[in-house]
Design a protein around this motif. Structure first.
Motif, mmCIF file in Angstrom:
data_model
loop_
_atom_site.group_PDB
_atom_site.id
_atom_site.type_symbol
_atom_site.label_atom_id
_atom_site.label_comp_id
_atom_site.label_asym_id
_atom_site.label_seq_id
_atom_site.Cartn_x
_atom_site.Cartn_y
_atom_site.Cartn_z
ATOM 1 N N VAL A 137 -0.199 9.535 6.042
ATOM 2 C CA VAL A 137 0.087 10.148 4.746
ATOM 3 C C VAL A 137 -0.565 9.295 3.659
ATOM 4 N N ARG A 138 -1.064 9.952 2.611
ATOM 5 C CA ARG A 138 -1.621 9.234 1.457
ATOM 6 C C ARG A 138 -0.525 9.082 0.407
ATOM 7 N N LEU A 139 -0.354 7.836 -0.026
ATOM 8 C CA LEU A 139 0.682 7.509 -0.998
ATOM 9 C C LEU A 139 0.135 6.492 -1.994
ATOM 10 N N PRO A 140 0.773 6.350 -3.154
ATOM 11 C CA PRO A 140 0.327 5.350 -4.127
ATOM 12 C C PRO A 140 0.637 3.934 -3.637
ATOM 13 N N PRO A 141 -0.037 2.938 -4.211
ATOM 14 C CA PRO A 141 0.223 1.543 -3.819
ATOM 15 C C PRO A 141 1.705 1.186 -3.952
ATOM 16 N N GLY A 142 2.193 0.393 -3.004
ATOM 17 C CA GLY A 142 3.586 -0.043 -3.040
ATOM 18 C C GLY A 142 4.577 0.992 -2.555
ATOM 19 N N ALA A 143 4.091 2.044 -1.914
ATOM 20 C CA ALA A 143 4.977 3.108 -1.436
ATOM 21 C C ALA A 143 5.957 2.571 -0.393
ATOM 22 N N THR A 144 7.070 3.249 -0.272
ATOM 23 C CA THR A 144 8.102 2.879 0.693
ATOM 24 C C THR A 144 8.229 3.966 1.753
#
Length: 73
Positions: free
Chosen positions: A6-13
């Motif tokens: 999955v693509r997520l923003p930096p620092g994703a949880t």
């Protein structure tokens, strides 16, 4: 279980990934967690049930990691 990305923003949880993919806690291997694969592209991996993997996109196999070759002496 299978691996999905999955693509997520930096620092994703892990919670961010579960929300983005519409997954319930029982469908996710929380012990495996969320693994950053490519920070430049915001690509993360997580382990989910086979059924959830088919819903979220093409899953990847998750082979067992075992020793390879002859036993050390």
């Amino acid at each position: 279980m299978v691996l999905v990305m999955v693509r997520l923003p930096p620092g994703a949880t892990l919670a961010d990934a579960m929300e983005r993919l519409g997954l319930a806690e029982e469908e996710v291997d929380t012990g495996y967690g969320l693994v950053l694969i490519d920070p430049d592209q915001g690509l993360y991996g997580l382990r989910v049930t086979e059924e959830a993997g088919h819903r979220t996109g093409p899953p990847f196999s998750d082979p067992r990691i075992e020793p390879f070759g002859p036993e050390p002496r």
